[in-house]
Scaffold this motif. Structure first.
Motif, PDB file in Angstrom:
ATOM      1  N   PHE A  11       0.858  -1.175   0.000  1.00 53.89           N
ATOM      2  CA  PHE A  11       0.000   0.000   0.000  1.00 53.89           C
ATOM      3  C   PHE A  11       0.899   1.232   0.000  1.00 53.89           C
ATOM      4  O   PHE A  11       1.832   1.329   0.793  1.00 53.89           O
ATOM      5  CB  PHE A  11      -0.902   0.027   1.245  1.00 53.89           C
ATOM      6  N   TYR A  12       0.618   2.165  -0.905  1.00 55.33           N
ATOM      7  CA  TYR A  12       1.368   3.413  -1.009  1.00 55.33           C
ATOM      8  C   TYR A  12       0.411   4.558  -0.710  1.00 55.33           C
ATOM      9  O   TYR A  12      -0.721   4.569  -1.197  1.00 55.33           O
ATOM     10  CB  TYR A  12       1.924   3.595  -2.420  1.00 55.33           C
ATOM     11  N   GLY A  13       0.868   5.524   0.074  1.00 54.29           N
ATOM     12  CA  GLY A  13       0.010   6.655   0.374  1.00 54.29           C
ATOM     13  C   GLY A  13       0.723   7.701   1.200  1.00 54.29           C
ATOM     14  O   GLY A  13       1.940   7.675   1.375  1.00 54.29           O
ATOM     15  N   TYR A  14      -0.073   8.614   1.725  1.00 51.45           N
ATOM     16  CA  TYR A  14       0.452   9.703   2.529  1.00 51.45           C
ATOM     17  C   TYR A  14       0.026   9.494   3.968  1.00 51.45           C
ATOM     18  O   TYR A  14      -1.170   9.375   4.274  1.00 51.45           O
ATOM     19  CB  TYR A  14      -0.067  11.050   2.015  1.00 51.45           C
ATOM     20  N   ASP A  15       0.991   9.429   4.870  1.00 53.10           N
ATOM     21  CA  ASP A  15       0.740   9.256   6.301  1.00 53.10           C
ATOM     22  C   ASP A  15       0.408  10.627   6.881  1.00 53.10           C
ATOM     23  O   ASP A  15       1.289  11.477   7.044  1.00 53.10           O
ATOM     24  CB  ASP A  15       1.981   8.659   6.962  1.00 53.10           C
ATOM     25  N   THR A  16      -0.866  10.850   7.181  1.00 50.19           N
ATOM     26  CA  THR A  16      -1.284  12.165   7.670  1.00 50.19           C
ATOM     27  C   THR A  16      -0.796  12.448   9.088  1.00 50.19           C
ATOM     28  O   THR A  16      -0.694  13.611   9.471  1.00 50.19           O
ATOM     29  CB  THR A  16      -2.824  12.297   7.639  1.00 50.19           C
ATOM     30  N   GLN A  17      -0.484  11.415   9.860  1.00 53.05           N
ATOM     31  CA  GLN A  17       0.023  11.615  11.219  1.00 53.05           C
ATOM     32  C   GLN A  17       1.489  12.037  11.211  1.00 53.05           C
ATOM     33  O   GLN A  17       1.899  12.925  11.950  1.00 53.05           O
ATOM     34  CB  GLN A  17      -0.127  10.330  12.044  1.00 53.05           C
ATOM     35  N   ARG A  18       2.293  11.375  10.388  1.00 50.79           N
ATOM     36  CA  ARG A  18       3.734  11.657  10.336  1.00 50.79           C
ATOM     37  C   ARG A  18       4.085  12.668   9.248  1.00 50.79           C
ATOM     38  O   ARG A  18       5.237  13.061   9.115  1.00 50.79           O
ATOM     39  CB  ARG A  18       4.503  10.354  10.113  1.00 50.79           C
ATOM     40  N   LYS A  19       3.118  13.021   8.407  1.00 52.36           N
ATOM     41  CA  LYS A  19       3.305  14.020   7.343  1.00 52.36           C
ATOM     42  C   LYS A  19       4.383  13.608   6.340  1.00 52.36           C
ATOM     43  O   LYS A  19       5.293  14.367   6.027  1.00 52.36           O
ATOM     44  CB  LYS A  19       3.638  15.396   7.930  1.00 52.36           C
ATOM     45  N   ARG A  20       4.274  12.373   5.834  1.00 49.11           N
ATOM     46  CA  ARG A  20       5.221  11.921   4.815  1.00 49.11           C
ATOM     47  C   ARG A  20       4.612  10.795   4.003  1.00 49.11           C
ATOM     48  O   ARG A  20       3.700  10.111   4.449  1.00 49.11           O
ATOM     49  CB  ARG A  20       6.542  11.493   5.434  1.00 49.11           C
ATOM     50  N   TYR A  21       5.141  10.627   2.793  1.00 47.59           N
ATOM     51  CA  TYR A  21       4.713   9.518   1.944  1.00 47.59           C
ATOM     52  C   TYR A  21       5.329   8.228   2.473  1.00 47.59           C
ATOM     53  O   TYR A  21       6.458   8.218   2.956  1.00 47.59           O
ATOM     54  CB  TYR A  21       5.128   9.756   0.488  1.00 47.59           C
ATOM     55  N   THR A  22       4.569   7.145   2.366  1.00 47.98           N
ATOM     56  CA  THR A  22       5.012   5.892   2.950  1.00 47.98           C
ATOM     57  C   THR A  22       4.503   4.706   2.141  1.00 47.98           C
ATOM     58  O   THR A  22       3.585   4.849   1.331  1.00 47.98           O
ATOM     59  CB  THR A  22       4.522   5.796   4.413  1.00 47.98           C
TER      60      THR A  22
END
Length: 103
Positions: free
Chosen positions: A38-49
């Motif tokens: 799964f690729y996406g944006y981690d809204t808690q850590r503020k980075r793509y993951t």
């Protein structure tokens, strides 16, 4: 040498992209490996993951660092069979294909 085939679709309300990948080793006795990522944006850590699991019991969690609109770099440090291993992958997205370069 190996080849891979992936199926990609939006997932989890469109917040992530799901990739189902099969890696084959033509002419080799090594069995195929499968992965779900799964690729996406981690809204808690503020980075793509990216997070993923593999058919051999592996789990992955990497931060993605975009180089340009078509290229990202990911990396991780982990233990394999008691040894510390560092991996770095450059992924380039093309029309109908993805290229990986790993170290």
């Amino acid at each position: 040498k190996w080849t891979s085939h992936s199926t990609i679709a939006k997932a989890l309300g469109g917040f992530f992209v799901q990739e189902d990948m099969v890696i084959e080793f033509p002419g080799s006795p090594i069995p195929a490996m499968t992965f779900r990522n799964f690729y996406g944006y981690d809204t808690q850590r503020k980075r793509y993951t990216s997070v993923g699991v593999g058919s051999q019991g592996a789990t992955m969690h990497d931060d993605l660092h975009w180089v340009d609109a078509d290229t990202f770099v990911s990396g991780n440090v982990r233990r394999e069979e008691g040894q510390v291993v560092t991996e770095r992958w450059t992924t380039t997205l093309g029309k109908g294909e993805v290229r990986f370069t790993g170290y």
